[in-house]
Every structure is written in structure tokens, then in C-alpha cells.
Design an enzyme around this catalytic site. Structure first.
Site, short mmCIF file in Angstrom:
data_model
loop_
_atom_site.label_atom_id
_atom_site.label_comp_id
_atom_site.label_asym_id
_atom_site.label_seq_id
_atom_site.Cartn_x
_atom_site.Cartn_y
_atom_site.Cartn_z
N HIS A 1 0.82 -1.22 0.00
CA HIS A 1 0.00 0.00 0.00
C HIS A 1 0.85 1.26 0.00
O HIS A 1 0.46 2.27 -0.58
CB HIS A 1 -1.03 -0.04 1.13
N HIS B 1 5.32 -14.16 6.60
CA HIS B 1 5.87 -13.06 7.39
C HIS B 1 4.88 -12.58 8.43
O HIS B 1 5.18 -12.53 9.61
CB HIS B 1 6.28 -11.89 6.48
N GLU C 1 5.12 -12.54 12.37
CA GLU C 1 4.73 -11.28 13.01
C GLU C 1 3.23 -11.03 13.03
O GLU C 1 2.80 -9.92 13.32
CB GLU C 1 5.46 -10.11 12.31
CO CO Z 1 10.52 -9.09 8.78
#
Ligand code: CO
Length: 296
Positions: free
Chosen positions: A121, A178, A208
Site C-alpha cells: 500500500h 511473514h 509477526e
Molecule cells: Co521481517
């Protein structure tokens, strides 16, 4: 469709050569047409990751020959780290400014991200800003690997095709994405649902975001999994694969799952090392080039 990449490449090169001939007679005030490709990755400073980028570069140039290819990394941290090591990589902003300076008129920007998260984005905003300046006659942005439901089907096929052949159906495949704070994080769970319709022992987690490795451990134990292949679901097998997935630390995925009695086999390959995945990005780029070719 993936299978039409070569046909599309041919159509595009014919269309572009026709346009090039046409533009010779165009108004002299117009700049001569110059098409370019900008490939934009998150980036990686790991040597092991370069094979992924080289693979993409090679496949893009082979699919769309004659169109200059430039690269940019969205991660400032990675760019700064590379700069300290003596390698200079541009941000998308700098790369587009340079292309404008080099008199490119039509540019296809291709995101090499996995999902349309925060990095994509940000890139979208950058492309939008360059559109409004009018420095290019046309600027098109291609979606990341997994953006539409059709992409998801292609990604599922690519995952199925690249699982190590030694893996038996009782073994789990644990993909490490990720993960992000961005709403697009929901794609990982959606992918796991879709994968499990065909193969109930494939799991998707993230470093994450959600699902976390703790949840995967619980699911694996519930299914009485004895052995798991750990595979990065990232374009490169870089820092996260090396450390968070397969590292020696107590909180790495391999330590956590091994500690739960599951034998782990790490696979140190990023998705962009496989043609099955690269074809999807290359196909998205082809759609953008088709759009550019339709515009003068
Ligand atoms: Co990373």
C-alpha cells in the site's frame, strides 16, 4: 492464466513494436515512447536471498525481452544495511524518479511482495503520486503474489508442486509467512483453509501476525503429527527463515516444535526460487504490460 505467459509475452512484444513504429510519426512534442519495468521487492541483505531475486530477474527478462528492467527495495532498513556493505539499492521513489529522468514514458511497476499488506500500500501511494505529476504517460502497478481468489488457487498449486517429494501425507507441512499488522494478514488463515481442503496436514503460520507458532503447535499435537517440514512462505529464505524458522534460539519454530516432540525438517528455499511461484508474479506483470500496450 499461467500457461499463457509465453503467448502473452509474444502479443505484448508485437503490440509494442507496432506502437514503436507508429510513434515515429507522432507529434514531435511528444517524447518517443520508452517502456520499462520496475520490480519492487521488500529486499533482503542475506546472500542466500539473492538467488530468489536473480531468478525473478531472469524469468522477467526471458518472458518480456527488450523491455529494460529496474529494481527497487521497499525496506529502508535493508537498503541502509546494504549501503553500509557497499551495495546501493533504490527506494521505489528514487527508482521512479530515475526512470522519469531516463525518459521512460510507460512503466509497469510490479510488486514482488507476497500479500497486499503495508509495503504494497505504501508502494501504491508512491505510484499514485508519480501518476499525478504526469511525468509518465502511463504507470501501472501489478498486484503481489496473492491478491485475488484466482491467485490463491495458483498459489495453492505452486505450494503443492514444490513440497519436498520425500514428504508423506502423515507428515505436516508448516509454511512460515511473514505476517503483518495490516488487515491483509487474514490471507494467511484463508490460505491455510484452502490448502487443507486438499491436504489436511498443511499449516500456515506467521512470524509477526496471526496464526502464531503456538497455535500451530497446538494444532499439530491435536493431529498427532510426528514429523513436519518447515518451509518459508516468503519470496526469500533470508533472515526470518534462518533465524525465526530454523535457528538455534529457544523461540525459533524448529526449537518450539522439536521441543513438543515433532521431528522437524527445515527447507531453506524462498518461494521465488521456484518457477511455480515466479510465474504468478510474471503473469501479473504481463497483465500490466498488456494494459500499457493498449495505451499510447
Ligand atoms: Co521481517
Amino acid at each position: 492464466m499461467i500457461t499463457t505467459v509465453k503467448t502473452r509475452a509474444l502479443i505484448i512484444s508485437v503490440m509494442l513494436s507496432l506502437i514503436a513504429v507508429e510513434s515515429l510519426g507522432a507529434d514531435v512534442r511528444d517524447r518517443p515512447r520508452k517502456d520499462g519495468i520496475l520490480l519492487v521487492a521488500f529486499g533482503s541483505s542475506e546472500k542466500s536471498a539473492q538467488v530468489s531475486f536473480e531468478n525473478i530477474d531472469r524469468e522477467v527478462k526471458a518472458s518480456y525481452p527488450g523491455i529494460p528492467v529496474r529494481w527497487a527495495y521497499t525496506s529502508r532498513i535493508i537498503r541502509d544495511k546494504l549501503a553500509r556493505q557497499g551495495t546501493s539499492l533504490d527506494s521505489p521513489e528514487t527508482a521512479l524518479a530515475k526512470m522519469q529522468d531516463e525518459q521512460f514514458t510507460h512503466v509497469a511497476v510490479q510488486s514482488l511482495h507476497t500479500i497486499a499488506g503495508a509495503e504494497f500500500h505504501d508502494l501504491r501511494r508512491t505510484v499514485g503520486a508519480f501518476r499525478t505529476t504526469g511525468g509518465f504517460r502511463n504507470l501501472v502497478l501489478g498486484y503481489p503474489l496473492m491478491s485475488t481468489q484466482e491467485d490463491m488457487e495458483h498459489v495453492v498449486n505452486a505450494i503443492q508442486a514444490t513440497i519436498p517429494v520425500k514428504r508423506s501425507k502423515e507428515d505436516a507441512v508448516v509454511l512460515m509467512g511473514h505476517g503483518t499488522h495490516h488487515p491483509a494478514n487474514a490471507f494467511y488463515t484463508a490460505l491455510m483453509f484452502r490448502l487443507q481442503l486438499d491436504d489436511p496436514n498443511i499449516f500456515v503460520g506467521t512470524v509477526e501476525g496471526y496464526p502464531e507458532v503456538g497455535l500451530l503447535k497446538k494444532l499439530l499435537l491435536e493431529k498427532k503429527i510426528k514429523k513436519a517440514y518447515l518451509i518459508p512462505f516468503m519470496s526469500v529464505a533470508g533472515d526470518h527463515a534462518k533465524n525465526d524458522m530454523a535457528g538455534d534460539e529457544d523461540d525459533s519454530w524448529i526449537s518450539i516444535l522439536t521441543g513438543a516432540g515433532i521431528e522437524c525438517v527445515p527447507v531453506m528455499k524462498g518461494t521465488a526460487e521456484f518457477g511455480d511461484f515466479v510465474d504468478i508474479w510474471v503473469d501479473h506483470l504481463g497483465e500490466s504490460l498488456e494494459k500499457l500496450a493498449e495505451n499510447s
